[in-house]
Design an enzyme around this catalytic site. Structure first.
Site, short mmCIF file in Angstrom:
data_model
loop_
_atom_site.label_atom_id
_atom_site.label_comp_id
_atom_site.label_asym_id
_atom_site.label_seq_id
_atom_site.Cartn_x
_atom_site.Cartn_y
_atom_site.Cartn_z
N GLU A 63 5.99 87.83 46.53
CA GLU A 63 4.99 86.79 46.33
C GLU A 63 3.87 86.95 47.34
O GLU A 63 4.10 87.38 48.47
CB GLU A 63 5.63 85.39 46.41
CG GLU A 63 6.28 85.05 47.74
CD GLU A 63 5.38 84.22 48.64
OE1 GLU A 63 4.25 83.90 48.22
OE2 GLU A 63 5.79 83.91 49.76
N LYS A 64 2.65 86.64 46.91
CA LYS A 64 1.49 86.74 47.80
C LYS A 64 1.35 85.43 48.58
O LYS A 64 0.88 84.43 48.05
CB LYS A 64 0.22 87.03 47.02
CG LYS A 64 -0.99 87.30 47.90
CD LYS A 64 -2.22 87.64 47.07
CE LYS A 64 -3.40 87.96 47.98
NZ LYS A 64 -3.76 86.81 48.84
N THR A 65 1.79 85.45 49.80
CA THR A 65 1.83 84.26 50.62
C THR A 65 0.43 83.83 51.06
O THR A 65 -0.40 84.66 51.41
CB THR A 65 2.70 84.51 51.87
OG1 THR A 65 3.98 84.98 51.45
CG2 THR A 65 2.87 83.24 52.68
#
Length: 396
Positions: A63-65
């Protein structure tokens, strides 16, 4: 839920220019950089052609935090001196961190001359409590050895076995140290690229709840670490979430000295109600910008910008396109000294135009998995028992 961004100045002590330059030279030498600069990789915006790329090569996905990107340098001279490196290439000393080497049950020997890559986030829990974390997703150098040419899966394994496991073992042996550490150190979970539906169904909702999320990151398993724009790190966002970082310049119509007005716009007591023309520029090379367009701002948005009480002229602003194809303000990027290079802007706009959807990715997942398993079959043991190698982070 509203999420809080970490304050780097509250986490570490910013090094003075002389010390920062000295550290920058050491890191540049270690990573074989031609010149001092931010030593991090940058992802490429996902476009339609990358659906085939995910079938052609093995990729991990995470996931792209929505956090603060920082590398961490373990000093070569002081075994317990660690520095966060932000996008401006500023160094901040972080106290009370220890990373012992494996095999030392007394935890007296520590890693030095090491560089890891990650991001700072603040997890917010249902009871309102918060926890600062450093999520690590790569390793560039280990004890003076540059490992950037090694494959991504091996670099992840170096971090897990050589750095994270001994660190956690030490904390289990001395639990009293936990309360003094500046933040938790964790490996960012990686998954096979074909587990896309699980990412949307389980991983992203949980990430949004904890610290915010704005998409997915795909990283090629078999490629080296590349400083700068990396064609093998792919950033996917919903079309409405795709953004570009521009340099902002303000022009106040009818003012005799518009430049002076722009520089004074946040002075206390001023009452600049008129909305200026918000010019956006893209970077052609460091310090060299070209006009690109304008940012549309409503009166309420302008009032909110002025209320931030921070210089706006020459600031870096992150913008998205609205349904009328106008650039709109998303947030100030105080963590960045420059806007996106023109090459990044062009590729991001192409990604916006391609508009690869969540459904497109989920639909492509079976073909991605089949291709991955065919590659595994070709390297299976002679007895014919093919198996998928576990994800590097599945062991923790």
């Amino acid at each position: 839920m509203h999420h809080t961004f970490p304050d780097l100045d509250a986490v570490g002590v910013k090094a003075d220019p002389e010390t920062s330059n000295k550290l920058g030279r050491k890191v540049a030498k270690l990573l074989r950089q031609a010149q001092i600069g931010f030593p991090g990789a940058a992802p490429l915006s996902f476009s339609s052609r990358h659906l085939a790329e995910l079938q052609r090569e093995d990729y991990y996905v995470c996931e792209k935090t929505d956090g603060i990107r920082c590398l961490m340098y373990f000093d070569s001279e002081l075994p317990e001196a660690h520095y966060l490196i932000d996008r401006k290439n500023d160094y901040r000393y972080v106290p009370r961190l220890q990373f012992p080497k494996p095999g030392d049950n007394k935890f007296l020997s520590f890693h030095v001359d090491t560089v890891i890559d990650g991001e700072l986030v603040i997890d917010t829990y249902e009871d309102g409590s918060q926890q600062l974390k450093y999520l690590v997703f790569d390793c560039l150098a280990l004890d003076g050895h540059n490992v950037m040419d090694h494959t991504f899966d091996k670099r992840l394994a170096y971090f897990m076995t050589e750095i994270l496991k001994p660190h956690n073992d030490m904390l289990r042996m001395f639990p009293e140290n936990k309360e003094h550490r500046p933040f938790l150190i964790e490996a960012k979970p990686m998954h096979f690229s074909y587990n896309i539906e699980m990412m949307f169904r389980e991983i992203i909702p949980e990430a949004k709840r904890l610290h915010g999320n704005d998409g997915l990151i795909f990283t090629c398993r078999a490629t080296p670490y590349y400083i700068g724009l990396d064609e093998h790190i792919l950033k996917w966002k919903h079309a409405s979430d795709n953004t570009v970082d521009f340099r902002l310049n303000l022009q106040f119509p009818g003012k005799p000295d518009s430049k002076e007005e722009a520089s004074r716009v946040t002075e206390p007591g001023r009452n600049d109600d008129a909305i200026p023309i918000c010019h956006l520029s893209v970077m052609l090379s460091p310090g060299n910008y070209r006009p690109f367009g304008e940012m549309y701002v409503t009166q309420m948005e302008w009032d909110n910008l002025r209320a931030m009480d921070t210089p706006l002229d020459n600031a870096v602003v992150e913008c998205h396109k609205d349904d009328q194809a106008r650039w709109r303000f998303y947030r100030l990027r105080k963590d960045k000294a420059d806007g996106n290079p023109i090459t990044v802007v062009e590729k991001t706009i192409k990604s916006m135009d391609d508009c690869i959807t969540e459904e497109d990715l989920i639909h492509a997942a079976p073909a991605i998995e089949a291709a991955w398993k065919r590659r595994q079959d070709t390297i299976a043991p002679a007895n014919g028992s093919a198996s998928i190698e576990p994800s590097p982070f599945s062991q923790l």
